[in-house]
Design an enzyme around this catalytic site. Structure first.
Site, PDB file in Angstrom:
ATOM      1  N   SER A 122      -9.685   1.501   2.915  1.00 19.97           N
ATOM      2  CA  SER A 122      -8.944   2.536   1.828  1.00 19.97           C
ATOM      3  C   SER A 122      -7.832   1.734   1.081  1.00 19.97           C
ATOM      4  O   SER A 122      -7.295   2.066   0.246  1.00 19.97           O
ATOM      5  CB  SER A 122      -8.322   3.760   2.664  1.00 19.97           C
ATOM      6  OG  SER A 122      -7.388   3.113   3.564  1.00 19.97           O
ATOM      7  N   SER A 178     -10.042  -0.649   6.961  1.00 17.25           N
ATOM      8  CA  SER A 178      -9.468  -0.489   5.311  1.00 17.25           C
ATOM      9  C   SER A 178      -8.786  -1.552   4.993  1.00 17.25           C
ATOM     10  O   SER A 178      -8.332  -1.579   3.949  1.00 17.25           O
ATOM     11  CB  SER A 178      -8.432   0.715   5.643  1.00 17.25           C
ATOM     12  OG  SER A 178      -9.141   1.766   5.677  1.00 17.25           O
ATOM     13  N   LYS A 197       0.769  -1.147  -0.133  1.00 19.25           N
ATOM     14  CA  LYS A 197       0.090   0.106   0.047  1.00 19.25           C
ATOM     15  C   LYS A 197       1.059   1.252  -0.141  1.00 19.25           C
ATOM     16  O   LYS A 197       1.948   1.108   0.607  1.00 19.25           O
ATOM     17  CB  LYS A 197      -0.931  -0.058   1.110  1.00 19.25           C
ATOM     18  CG  LYS A 197      -2.171   0.965   1.343  1.00 19.25           C
ATOM     19  CD  LYS A 197      -2.744   0.770   2.485  1.00 19.25           C
ATOM     20  CE  LYS A 197      -3.912   1.904   2.637  1.00 19.25           C
ATOM     21  NZ  LYS A 197      -4.740   1.746   3.814  1.00 19.25           N
TER      22      LYS A 197
END
Length: 432
Positions: free
Chosen positions: A113, A137, A38
């Protein structure tokens, strides 16, 4: 020098912000396995943007602790994945680099996210990926994309090198296509790090084996309350029935603090974000300032043009909650409510081994549907309690509703990742 992994996959889902076409790897438990990361986790020599224009072009001079561990385990780090800007979102649509598409249905959002990491795994581009989870997330996109995602106990995985959104709740964790791969990646990144003041010194993860028979699993009525899609609830209930069929004891229970959890989470996380993002001023971090302007004008211009709408909204709300005359009305009350959530978990875990329920109250949302921020915030209702309390939680696929994936969430005691991973493996493989 290690070996080279050539990563030349097309990216039709916009899962990646940066792709490393030639990734070096070494020997170890992840030798030669492509792993995506990420884009809010620092990677030396690889651009790290947090999905934001304000960090476009930023190349960290050091690796996050988890990246050091991945490299030591032989992993091939093949790129940085798309995400909601600074982790603020539930759909991966607030990214400055465009939305990620859900491989299960490209008209739908992958969740957020960590949507880019989930989409990269679900589409088969990588075997596993790192995400971060501040209020769901990792588990949200795992549920929406039909994969496995684990939010570890707070402090179980080092946050050194993680670009902060809300320090007191966020955790780095693994996403993978199955429980065994998820557990393998978790075993590599878990451990004590003296550079992280919140890091826990706990025993190494135990070898994974399916184990569910005799486990007491609590099912809070509030997990199936107002706002949960009835079809999703039915699919998850069938999953809980499968757990019972594998030998688990299902115990109905109640978690009254759920009514306060979402408000406590958003007041706390936005307040922490307001503080954390103050450093993006064009001097310490962010785009270079326009020196023709007065300093305060340059500061305002940089933040207005560098941050997206959702990030600016959360900074403003957090600043308000912390402002003189309001801190006691909002932030202090949020901390009291947070303690109520912790107390509820502690009470429930006196009589059950883990909790079960839906990961998300709905299936993957159509792209563009969360233009109303309140609806986006409400989607986090079932995931934020685990972050408030710092306990581990995992999402494992349990079926489909409206032809889209549904996740079953298992929440464990503090430090009990091994237990919920073993239960999830038993569920996945259908063995006790």
């Amino acid at each position: 020098m290690g070996s080279q992994y050539s990563f030349d996959h097309p990216d039709p889902h916009n899962a990646f912000i940066t792709i490393c076409h030639e990734a070096e790897y070494g020997e170890g438990p992840l030798s030669g396995i492509p792993v995506a990361v990420k884009d809010n986790i620092s990677t030396a020599g690889i651009e790290t943007t947090c999905g934001s224009n304000i960090l476009k072009g930023y190349i960290p001079p050091y690796d996050a602790h988890v990246i050091t561990l991945l490299r030591s385990a032989g992993a091939a780090i093949v790129g940085k994945t798309n995400m909601d800007e600074f982790g603020m979102g539930t759909t991966t649509e607030t990214s400055a680099f465009g939305p990620t598409l859900n491989p299960a249905d490209t008209t739908r959002a992958p969740g957020g996210s960590s949507g880019g990491s989930a989409a990269a795994v679900a589409s088969g581009m990588v075997h596993m990926a790192l995400g971060t989870d501040t209020g769901g997330s990792i588990r949200c996109p795992a549920s929406f994309c039909g994969i496995v995602g684990l939010k570890p106990t707070y402090g179980r995985v080092s946050r050194y090198g993680l670009i902060a959104y809300a320090n007191s709740m966020e955790q780095i964790g693994p996403l993978a296509g199955n429980v065994r791969d998820c557990a393998l990646l978790y075993s590599v990144i878990a451990g004590h790090d003296p550079r992280d003041g919140t890091s826990l010194d706990l025993p190494a993860p135990a070898p994974l084996k399916p184990e569910i028979a005799g486990k007491r699993i609590g099912v809070p009525a509030e997990f199936f309350g107002e706002g949960v899609d009835p079809t999703v609830a039915s699919v998850v209930q069938s999953g809980i029935d499968r757990l019972e069929g594998l030998g688990a004891e299902i115990i109905s229970c109640s978690m009254p603090s759920m009514q306060y959890a979402l408000a406590a989470y958003y007041v706390t996380s936005m307040s922490e974000a307001s503080s954390n993002l103050g450093r993006y001023d064009g001097v310490r971090f962010g785009m270079a300032p326009d020196f023709v302007r007065l300093w305060h004008d340059a500061y305002s211009h940089i933040r207005k043009t560098g941050f997206g709408e959702e990030v600016r909204r959360r900074i403003l709300l957090g600043s308000f909650a912390l402002s003189a005359g309001y801190k006691g009305k909002y932030y202090a009350k949020a901390q009291a409510a947070r303690q109520m959530v912790r107390n509820d978990f502690a009470r429930l875990f006196e009589t059950v081994d883990m909790l079960a329920g839906p990961t998300m109250p709905c299936v993957a949302l159509p792209l563009g549907e969360t233009s109303n921020p309140l609806s986006m915030y409400l989607a986090d209702i079932l995931t934020v309690p685990a972050n408030l309390a710092g306990v581990p939680a995992l999402s494992v696929p349990c079926g489909t509703a409206h032809t889209l994936p549904v996740g079953l969430q298992l929440i464990g005691k503090h430090g009990a990742e091994d237990e919920i991973l073993s239960a999830a493996l038993a569920f996945e493989e259908g063995s006790a």
